[in-house]
Design a protein around this motif. Structure first.
Motif, mmCIF file in Angstrom:
data_model
loop_
_atom_site.group_PDB
_atom_site.id
_atom_site.type_symbol
_atom_site.label_atom_id
_atom_site.label_comp_id
_atom_site.label_asym_id
_atom_site.label_seq_id
_atom_site.Cartn_x
_atom_site.Cartn_y
_atom_site.Cartn_z
ATOM 1 N N ALA A 437 2.135 -4.280 -4.591
ATOM 2 C CA ALA A 437 1.316 -3.251 -5.149
ATOM 3 C C ALA A 437 1.506 -1.958 -4.313
ATOM 4 O O ALA A 437 1.651 -1.987 -3.147
ATOM 5 N N SER A 438 1.044 -0.778 -5.011
ATOM 6 C CA SER A 438 1.130 0.441 -4.357
ATOM 7 C C SER A 438 0.327 0.682 -3.223
ATOM 8 O O SER A 438 0.697 1.210 -2.174
ATOM 9 N N HIS A 439 -0.917 0.234 -3.225
ATOM 10 C CA HIS A 439 -1.804 0.187 -2.168
ATOM 11 C C HIS A 439 -1.384 -0.575 -1.105
ATOM 12 O O HIS A 439 -1.434 -0.106 0.061
ATOM 13 N N THR A 440 -0.632 -1.801 -1.077
ATOM 14 C CA THR A 440 -0.196 -2.331 -0.261
ATOM 15 C C THR A 440 0.961 -1.824 0.488
ATOM 16 O O THR A 440 0.964 -1.640 1.822
ATOM 17 N N ARG A 441 1.863 -1.095 -0.256
ATOM 18 C CA ARG A 441 2.920 -0.469 0.259
ATOM 19 C C ARG A 441 2.414 0.800 0.958
ATOM 20 O O ARG A 441 2.945 1.214 2.161
ATOM 21 N N ALA A 442 1.277 1.451 0.667
ATOM 22 C CA ALA A 442 0.900 2.551 1.577
ATOM 23 C C ALA A 442 0.125 2.154 2.818
ATOM 24 O O ALA A 442 0.053 3.059 3.797
ATOM 25 N N PHE A 444 0.355 -0.982 4.408
ATOM 26 C CA PHE A 444 0.639 -2.652 5.310
ATOM 27 C C PHE A 444 1.181 -1.990 6.724
ATOM 28 O O PHE A 444 0.988 -2.875 7.505
ATOM 29 N N GLU A 445 1.433 -0.950 6.642
ATOM 30 C CA GLU A 445 2.113 -0.673 8.189
ATOM 31 C C GLU A 445 0.961 -0.949 9.198
ATOM 32 O O GLU A 445 1.572 -1.559 10.359
ATOM 33 N N LYS A 446 -0.220 -0.406 9.157
ATOM 34 C CA LYS A 446 -1.348 -0.561 10.005
ATOM 35 C C LYS A 446 -2.342 -1.513 9.693
ATOM 36 O O LYS A 446 -3.186 -1.590 10.034
ATOM 37 N N GLY B 268 -3.276 -9.557 1.851
ATOM 38 C CA GLY B 268 -1.949 -8.653 1.296
ATOM 39 C C GLY B 268 -1.325 -9.209 0.662
ATOM 40 O O GLY B 268 0.052 -8.753 -0.110
ATOM 41 N N ALA B 269 -1.345 -10.762 0.150
ATOM 42 C CA ALA B 269 -0.665 -11.387 -0.965
ATOM 43 C C ALA B 269 -1.578 -11.620 -2.016
ATOM 44 O O ALA B 269 -1.096 -11.356 -3.069
ATOM 45 N N MET B 270 -2.473 -12.478 -1.832
ATOM 46 C CA MET B 270 -3.383 -12.625 -2.812
ATOM 47 C C MET B 270 -4.905 -12.115 -2.835
ATOM 48 O O MET B 270 -5.774 -12.260 -3.768
ATOM 49 N N SER B 271 -4.681 -10.677 -2.164
ATOM 50 C CA SER B 271 -6.019 -9.738 -1.918
ATOM 51 C C SER B 271 -5.283 -8.758 -1.404
ATOM 52 O O SER B 271 -4.374 -8.628 -0.812
ATOM 53 N N SER B 312 1.700 -11.967 7.070
ATOM 54 C CA SER B 312 2.542 -11.056 7.934
ATOM 55 C C SER B 312 3.467 -10.111 7.051
ATOM 56 O O SER B 312 3.976 -10.551 6.237
ATOM 57 N N MET B 313 3.258 -8.765 7.498
ATOM 58 C CA MET B 313 4.034 -7.674 6.527
ATOM 59 C C MET B 313 5.344 -7.709 6.796
ATOM 60 O O MET B 313 6.216 -7.044 6.163
ATOM 61 N N GLN B 314 6.041 -8.270 7.821
ATOM 62 C CA GLN B 314 7.366 -8.526 8.019
ATOM 63 C C GLN B 314 7.716 -9.728 7.180
ATOM 64 O O GLN B 314 9.013 -9.555 6.631
ATOM 65 N N SER B 315 7.280 -10.850 7.336
ATOM 66 C CA SER B 315 8.031 -11.997 6.676
ATOM 67 C C SER B 315 7.244 -12.575 5.757
ATOM 68 O O SER B 315 7.839 -13.510 4.977
#
Lengths: 514, 514
Positions: A437-442, A444-446, B268-271, B312-315
């Motif tokens: 999702a675009s929100h996640t992509r915006a 996720f880093e922090k 991050g995946a399901m919410s 985890s936003m890496q894996s």
């Protein structure tokens, strides 16, 4: 934590923080700016009972100030009743002396101004463990600590973003004579780190040496007018202060340097075998010690300290991470807030000899408690093993990772539109997923704290990579950190002046191991 | 915790508890009666924002109730807007339906009345981990679980004083066909323990079988009029319930058995990838699912559940014991309290594959959080490894030891004269010690929590005893427990009836592995 108030937060204290920022021109990235409430264990009635009883202890039983006549003189003049070395305080005297002059918070300046810390209020400063004669690592097991170990831990703390302070006696460099160690320790903090540090307290002269070395770096006037060291003054519980600690506290207070007056209690041995009784004794001892510091120099920064563990009633051994010391810690933090002072507690305390599950359960239990209690100065936040007898290399980086989690926890909940994420739920809808999702992509880093120690991979991947436990992964991490370490800049003239001072002073008296 | 209010406590809720005791004639020794406040992370404004947004999600986006037409019918009649399988709720509808009938607390009866638990209010019930296909122990490593493992964990939970509940699928007995496992699981809970347990939820018929078996033990009328099972209904997040879970929830509600409606979120995946967004989604899903249960049978006991981890936003792997899920848990507990329902969360969650320091840090972080948040039903309080894929024998007894500490923590501070211990301080005075004091001798036995796992001995003693880590000590403990296990009494006629029922039902349809 960032200094820019970029998020709408769910809990208060912003105005007080803004005021503090105006007063102290330091970056708040150097410490945690708490955005969540403290956990208040006890109600007002219970706290008032403990406060009343602490005053009864001070009035009826009193506190011994041993082998330090100048303290008795000051205390007598302030209205205390002196009988031999026993000092009894009229009800309310200590609180009124303290509240008349002790600051609610203070800035401890680091030689790198960006690393200066504010201690008190909504701030939390995480500090390495203190005082162990041994070190341990997976490669060579347990051995006496050396100056090289000391410097290694200074370097590791310097490189750990979640640790805000270089600490004090991060381990005892037993290869250096006892009466000269402080020179090497203070020099190492100043040379290998630019974070704030703690001075020597094992003799008043060593405290004076610590001040003198700080003056070489910060300048004479700056040190006298500001605070550049926060040093640890333990009570000899129960209800006693000795000449060594009083002497060091006197030196630091006269120079406007901060002390933390810390009742050091193994409940059941050095205090009553109950939570409320131990909290009462902590308050009585802290009130007496802090009162003395305020009489030496009204307004000298001082922290309400506490170190409380419980003694095993089978063996007499200290235990850590158990529920009763957590309850004591919560209560002591409330008592310190009501007194209006910064609060210090332990952090990653444990009795385990090795960085195993026992060490981690016990350390996490204490760190969570200290964080929620509202600690301002969390000593022993990284490295502690074996009840403080050993400093662990693997334990240090494991705890430092947990320290990062504490910062994220205290950072609270982002209640901005981005944090509330209504657009994300509208975008994704039922039965789908948020990964792309675009929100996640915006965001996720922090978004989530990333542990450097935890293995979150699949079982198969973990097995493929050698089925390592957390301590084995930590072993690789501290070695890479020391390998990658780079000295922070230090003016060569200052470095030379420090080395000259140390060489000259060391030559002035013979080595002694006491 | 004792049922007798022997101590003056520092925090409130006593009257409510006394009322509850009059209503429910069960011993409170069977669960924790909380004596400390809950930690309230968010202020009212933040909670109201989340509640408003959850209503917006329910109104605008809606929830899918899939492949289960009877739910759509009920929801339509209650005022929801149905479009295909998408159910949208007018603002406030769910809350008003729930608050009209869902009980704030309920008693789950155990076959041994002394082990019945009250779920809700100030009570906390600690429950083993649930659902892992694998088991792990130090001797044989990781392997698929069998019925013998299942029975072993039922026995270990039965013998663990700090665990109040036998749990449900404590591990998957993969040596039994999927469509017949529930018979052996329910039978094992009833045979090898007398603590309360959870029913099967993997098919409505299996839920009916669970009810039928409970009726053999408790009697038909007793089951219909009381609650003897609490069972786990996960949402298919985001914003979806499926026919399997809805079917099982329907069966249990019709029979007045409790369900916990649990949004199961890997943030991050399901919410959304934020705390506030995830809390909003949890509330929306819980409101929808609980509303459905209350429409099936108004007044059927239901728990506001939550299971939240961060991806985890890496894996893409789930992570546990990190700060963001802790913040979510604190927020969700507050939302449940404001709704007026019992609250469920996870307990000793971790991603580690083995009972090492990672496992312990992560588990302790989650257990401390759940305890302070005010959880009423702490699922996964013991045994969980590897994100729930494995149940660990050593981890189980290590977590059960921590569970005992949680009970002591929630037990709060004794503010009686004995707890305040003024006489002890008067007796000992400055500079002495409390070990031999009469107050200490009178109170030491129950003074401090005694861990069965922690080694608090000296380094030398520990080395002499083999330099064991916590997992190695735990290995010896679970073996001794299983060796010492004794069956709780069960009327042979009931046992025979259960076995007859299982044999008859198993013969009625062929084995299948789905």
């Amino acid at each position: 934590m960032s200094s820019t108030p970029r998020k709408r937060r769910a809990s208060g204290g912003r105005e007080a923080r803004r005021t503090a920022r105006r007063q102290a021109p330091v970056s708040t990235a150097a410490f945690i700016d708490r955005e969540i409430p403290c956990f208040n264990l006890l109600n007002d009635e219970a706290l008032e009972t403990i406060e009343h009883n602490a005053d009864t202890v001070l009035e009826e039983i009193g506190i011994e100030f041993r082998d330090f006549p100048e303290a008795l003189e000051l205390l007598r003049n302030a209205g205390a009743d002196i009988n031999g070395e026993r000092v009894r305080f009229p009800r309310g005297l200590c609180r009124s002396i303290i509240q008349a002059s002790a600051p609610a918070e203070y800035t401890q300046h680091a030689r790198n101004p960006e690393r200066s810390v504010i201690i008190g209020g909504d701030r939390t400063v995480l500090v390495p463990a203190y005082g162990s004669p041994f070190v341990r690592d997976l490669d060579s097991g347990r051995r006496y600590a050396t100056l090289e170990d000391f410097q290694n831990f200074v370097k590791l703390a310097y490189m750990s973003p979640a640790l805000h302070h270089s600490g004090g006696t991060v381990c005892e460099p037993v290869d250096i004579p006892v009466n000269k160690r402080h020179f090497d320790m203070v020099y190492s903090h100043l040379k290998y780190s630019d974070k704030p540090f703690m001075g020597s307290v094992t003799h008043p002269e060593r405290a004076e040496d610590s001040v003198a070395m700080a003056k070489i770096v910060f300048g004479d006037d700056f040190v006298e007018e500001n605070t550049v060291m926060t040093s640890l003054i333990n009570a000899n519980s129960p209800l006693t202060f000795d000449a060594t600690m009083l002497g060091a506290a006197t030196v630091y207070a006269r120079h406007n340097q901060a002390t933390m007056i810390s009742p050091f209690l193994l409940a059941g041995a050095m205090s009553p075998v109950t939570v409320a009784g131990t909290a009462t004794q902590i308050l009585a001892e802290a009130l007496a010690g802090i009162t003395y510091v305020q009489l030496v120099r009204p307004g000298a920064p001082v922290i309400f300290g506490t170190f409380a563990a419980a003694v095993s009633m089978q063996s007499g051994a200290p235990t850590f991470g158990t529920p009763e010391p957590s309850l004591i810690l919560y209560a002591a933090a409330q008592l310190a807030r009501r007194l209006g002072l910064p609060f210090r507690s332990g952090g990653a305390l444990c009795a385990s000899k090795i960085p195993d599950a026992q060490a981690a359960y016990e350390s996490a239990n204490t760190m969570q408690t200290a964080a929620l209690a509202g600690v301002n100065f969390m000593l022993h936040a990284a490295g502690w093993l074996e009840g403080g007898l050993a400093m662990g290399y693997e334990k240090f980086v494991m705890d430092a990772d947990q320290a990062g989690m504490i910062a994220a926890l205290l950072g609270g909940v982002d209640m901005s539109d981005a944090g509330l994420a209504m657009d994300a739920m509208r975008e994704v809808g039922p039965g789908s997923h948020f990964l792309g999702a675009s929100h996640t992509r915006a965001h996720f880093e922090k978004a989530f704290y990333r542990s450097k120690i935890a293995d979150n991979n699949s079982f198969e991947q973990w097995e493929l990579e050698g089925s390592m436990d957390a301590a084995q992964r930590a072993n690789g991490i501290w070695k890479r950190m020391l390998n990658d370490y780079e000295l922070p800049p230090l003016d060569p003239a200052i470095d030379e002046a420090l080395l000259d001072f140390v060489a000259r002073r060391k030559a002035e008296f013979p080595d002694q191991n006491y």
